[in-house]
Motif scaffolding. Structure first.
Motif, PDB file in Angstrom:
ATOM      1  N   ALA A  97      -6.893   2.125  -6.538  1.00 36.09           N
ATOM      2  CA  ALA A  97      -6.755   2.943  -5.337  1.00 36.09           C
ATOM      3  C   ALA A  97      -8.106   3.114  -4.655  1.00 36.09           C
ATOM      4  O   ALA A  97      -9.163   2.902  -5.249  1.00 36.09           O
ATOM      5  CB  ALA A  97      -6.175   4.309  -5.691  1.00 36.09           C
ATOM      6  N   VAL A  98      -8.041   3.507  -3.389  1.00 35.40           N
ATOM      7  CA  VAL A  98      -9.231   3.832  -2.612  1.00 35.40           C
ATOM      8  C   VAL A  98      -8.876   5.011  -1.712  1.00 35.40           C
ATOM      9  O   VAL A  98      -7.712   5.151  -1.285  1.00 35.40           O
ATOM     10  CB  VAL A  98      -9.689   2.611  -1.779  1.00 35.40           C
ATOM     11  N   SER A  99      -9.835   5.874  -1.447  1.00 33.09           N
ATOM     12  CA  SER A  99      -9.543   7.028  -0.591  1.00 33.09           C
ATOM     13  C   SER A  99      -9.511   6.609   0.876  1.00 33.09           C
ATOM     14  O   SER A  99     -10.312   5.776   1.317  1.00 33.09           O
ATOM     15  CB  SER A  99     -10.579   8.133  -0.797  1.00 33.09           C
ATOM     16  N   VAL A 100      -8.577   7.184   1.621  1.00 34.90           N
ATOM     17  CA  VAL A 100      -8.488   6.917   3.056  1.00 34.90           C
ATOM     18  C   VAL A 100      -9.800   7.283   3.729  1.00 34.90           C
ATOM     19  O   VAL A 100     -10.308   6.551   4.589  1.00 34.90           O
ATOM     20  CB  VAL A 100      -7.322   7.714   3.677  1.00 34.90           C
ATOM     21  N   ARG A 101     -10.371   8.379   3.311  1.00 37.75           N
ATOM     22  CA  ARG A 101     -11.618   8.842   3.920  1.00 37.75           C
ATOM     23  C   ARG A 101     -12.721   7.805   3.761  1.00 37.75           C
ATOM     24  O   ARG A 101     -13.442   7.500   4.723  1.00 37.75           O
ATOM     25  CB  ARG A 101     -12.035  10.165   3.293  1.00 37.75           C
ATOM     26  N   SER A 102     -12.865   7.251   2.552  1.00 34.51           N
ATOM     27  CA  SER A 102     -13.966   6.309   2.329  1.00 34.51           C
ATOM     28  C   SER A 102     -13.764   5.012   3.117  1.00 34.51           C
ATOM     29  O   SER A 102     -14.738   4.376   3.542  1.00 34.51           O
ATOM     30  CB  SER A 102     -14.120   5.993   0.834  1.00 34.51           C
ATOM     31  N   VAL A 121       0.839  -1.199   0.000  1.00 34.73           N
ATOM     32  CA  VAL A 121       0.000   0.000   0.000  1.00 34.73           C
ATOM     33  C   VAL A 121       0.877   1.253   0.000  1.00 34.73           C
ATOM     34  O   VAL A 121       1.804   1.373   0.801  1.00 34.73           O
ATOM     35  CB  VAL A 121      -0.941   0.005   1.216  1.00 34.73           C
ATOM     36  N   THR A 122       0.565   2.154  -0.912  1.00 34.82           N
ATOM     37  CA  THR A 122       1.277   3.428  -1.013  1.00 34.82           C
ATOM     38  C   THR A 122       0.289   4.565  -0.801  1.00 34.82           C
ATOM     39  O   THR A 122      -0.751   4.625  -1.457  1.00 34.82           O
ATOM     40  CB  THR A 122       1.939   3.576  -2.401  1.00 34.82           C
ATOM     41  N   HIS A 123       0.607   5.468   0.137  1.00 32.89           N
ATOM     42  CA  HIS A 123      -0.249   6.606   0.444  1.00 32.89           C
ATOM     43  C   HIS A 123       0.171   7.788  -0.438  1.00 32.89           C
ATOM     44  O   HIS A 123       1.320   8.228  -0.388  1.00 32.89           O
ATOM     45  CB  HIS A 123      -0.103   7.015   1.916  1.00 32.89           C
ATOM     46  N   VAL A 124      -0.765   8.305  -1.225  1.00 31.74           N
ATOM     47  CA  VAL A 124      -0.493   9.482  -2.058  1.00 31.74           C
ATOM     48  C   VAL A 124      -1.734  10.373  -2.045  1.00 31.74           C
ATOM     49  O   VAL A 124      -2.808   9.973  -2.521  1.00 31.74           O
ATOM     50  CB  VAL A 124      -0.146   9.101  -3.517  1.00 31.74           C
ATOM     51  N   ASP A 125      -1.589  11.575  -1.511  1.00 31.68           N
ATOM     52  CA  ASP A 125      -2.657  12.587  -1.548  1.00 31.68           C
ATOM     53  C   ASP A 125      -4.006  12.034  -1.079  1.00 31.68           C
ATOM     54  O   ASP A 125      -5.044  12.198  -1.737  1.00 31.68           O
ATOM     55  CB  ASP A 125      -2.807  13.147  -2.968  1.00 31.68           C
ATOM     56  N   GLY A 126      -3.998  11.362   0.066  1.00 29.80           N
ATOM     57  CA  GLY A 126      -5.244  10.876   0.635  1.00 29.80           C
ATOM     58  C   GLY A 126      -5.780   9.606   0.012  1.00 29.80           C
ATOM     59  O   GLY A 126      -6.901   9.182   0.326  1.00 29.80           O
ATOM     60  N   MET A 127      -4.996   8.974  -0.855  1.00 31.13           N
ATOM     61  CA  MET A 127      -5.403   7.723  -1.509  1.00 31.13           C
ATOM     62  C   MET A 127      -4.460   6.599  -1.099  1.00 31.13           C
ATOM     63  O   MET A 127      -3.274   6.823  -0.844  1.00 31.13           O
ATOM     64  CB  MET A 127      -5.376   7.871  -3.030  1.00 31.13           C
TER      65      MET A 127
END
Length: 415
Positions: A385-390, A106-112
């Motif tokens: 990808a999936v958003s962290v928020r969702s 998993v790679t975190h990029v701009d909230g994704m």
């Protein structure tokens, strides 16, 4: 237990949630062509035990293709709700060089969060598990029993997964599947319908001979005939289906998802074939679909003499569409849960694709086919990808939906 206590516990577990997503993505569970969900199911059993949930029950048609069911029993006389997610993914395939990150990290990029299976649907599986932990911790599920139904083989037709497993889960009073519920944005719909699926091939006959004779002897190039059929099929094939609960719900036909033909340079192709898929809507049948396609092929033969036959794909000949009533208890509970967990509850809608829902509805289990984090557009391709928020919202949606279901929630005005 209060709503605030449950919401607070879900928030406290958000770090665990994101860590679990990362752990699931790191486990390779690609199918097809070679299916094997043993590693991810083994990890999940250890995870459940580590967090005091038990170890779950493994149910498998084939030992290499296990399903995992975990039951959290509150009131055994109350209703049982299933939260269902699949633990397999589509393969990276030929798009490997198009990934900008490691598909298995998993790679975190701009909230994704980027990684194979983030949207489809390991993030939803993680959110269901965290929702179960949160509800267990604050006593939110005392009015019934929650089952996590984590299945194999969804991406290849469910032969070893929900198709085989669902008949053993007839005790479920309702089920919710966490497929990504957006195609342009997160939480685009609370889906009451998912389309079915039928896969088939059209085989086209030609005249195989030395290609240097094509200006001296009449020859039929099967690949050219195939190309013409594919083009005209996409424009002219008409399918029979009844009116739908949603005005814009109709079947789709995808021609040429697979193609095959030709022998070598120097040879006029004597045979070619192309694969098609139809996304079916409620009320359609494989018999009527076959009649529609064969009728169109008969017309093509009469119009220009093409010789073509229809063959359905084993294992993917027909998967039923699925539908749940808008006033079903599980839908009312999901609307109530979304009203708490999201800024605004998603509208009732239909899922464009096919899910595991029909295997459950065939057993008389009302099933929401899609309510989960992620966007379908990101699935089955590079840089999923999936958003962290969702993902965080999904854990809250599932926890509050389950609590509402066990409490016998009724519709909330405006939900």
């Amino acid at each position: 237990m209060t709503t605030e206590e449950l919401a607070g516990r879900v928030r406290e577990l958000e770090g665990d949630l994101l860590e679990l997503v990362s752990q699931l993505i790191a486990i390779d569970s690609q199918i097809p062509p070679y299916g094997d969900e043993r590693a991810i199911v083994g990890f999940l059993r250890s995870y459940f035990a580590e967090h005091g949930l038990g170890s779950g029950t493994v149910l498998a048609k084939d030992p290499d293709r296990p399903n995992l069911v975990l039951r959290l029993e509150g009131d055994p006389s109350g209703p049982t709700l299933g939260l269902c997610g699949h633990v397999d993914t589509k393969p990276v395939g030929a798009a490997a060089d198009q990934w900008r990150t490691d598909p298995f990290s998993v790679t975190h990029v701009d909230g994704m969060l980027y990684g194979l299976g983030t949207s489809d649907m390991k993030a939803a599986v993680a959110a269901m598990i965290i929702a179960a932990r949160a509800g267990r911790d604050v006593g939110a599920f005392t009015g019934g029993s929650l089952e996590l139904v984590l299945v194999a083989d969804e991406e290849a037709g469910a032969t070893y997964g929900a198709q085989w497993l669902a008949p053993q889960l007839r005790h479920l009073d309702a089920c919710l599947i966490g497929e990504p519920s957006g195609w342009e944005r997160d939480w685009q719909g609370l889906h009451l319908v998912s389309r079915g699926l039928s896969c088939f091939r059209i085989r086209v006959a030609g005249t195989q001979r030395h290609s240097s004779l094509s200006d001296r002897l009449p020859s039929t190039n099967a690949c050219l005939e195939m190309a013409r059929l594919m083009t005209e099929m996409g424009e002219e094939l008409s399918l029979t289906y009844p009116g739908q609960v949603f005005a814009d719900l109709r079947p789709t036909v995808n021609t040429g998802v697979l193609v095959d033909g030709g022998v070598s340079f120097g040879v006029v192709p004597g045979e070619a074939s192309f694969g098609c898929e139809v996304r079916a809507v409620p009320g359609m049948s494989v018999e009527q679909l076959a009649a529609d396609v064969r009728g169109w092929l008969d017309k093509a033969h009469a119009d220009w003499g093409v010789e073509a036959t229809l063959t359905f794909e084993p294992g993917l000949t027909w998967i039923d569409p699925s539908e749940v009533a808008a006033d079903a208890a599980v839908v009312r509970a999901a609307r109530a849960g979304c009203a708490i967990a999201l800024e605004s509850p998603p509208p009732l809608s239909f899922f464009p694709g096919t899910t595991d829902a029909p295997w459950f509805t065939a057993q008389g289990i009302p099933t929401i086919p899609s309510l989960g984090p992620g966007i379908l557009t990101y699935c089955h391709g590079p840089n999923e990808a999936v958003s962290v928020r969702s993902v965080k919202e999904a854990a809250a949606v599932y926890a509050h939906t389950a609590a509402a279901f066990f409490a016998g929630a009724r519709d909330v005005d405006g939900a």
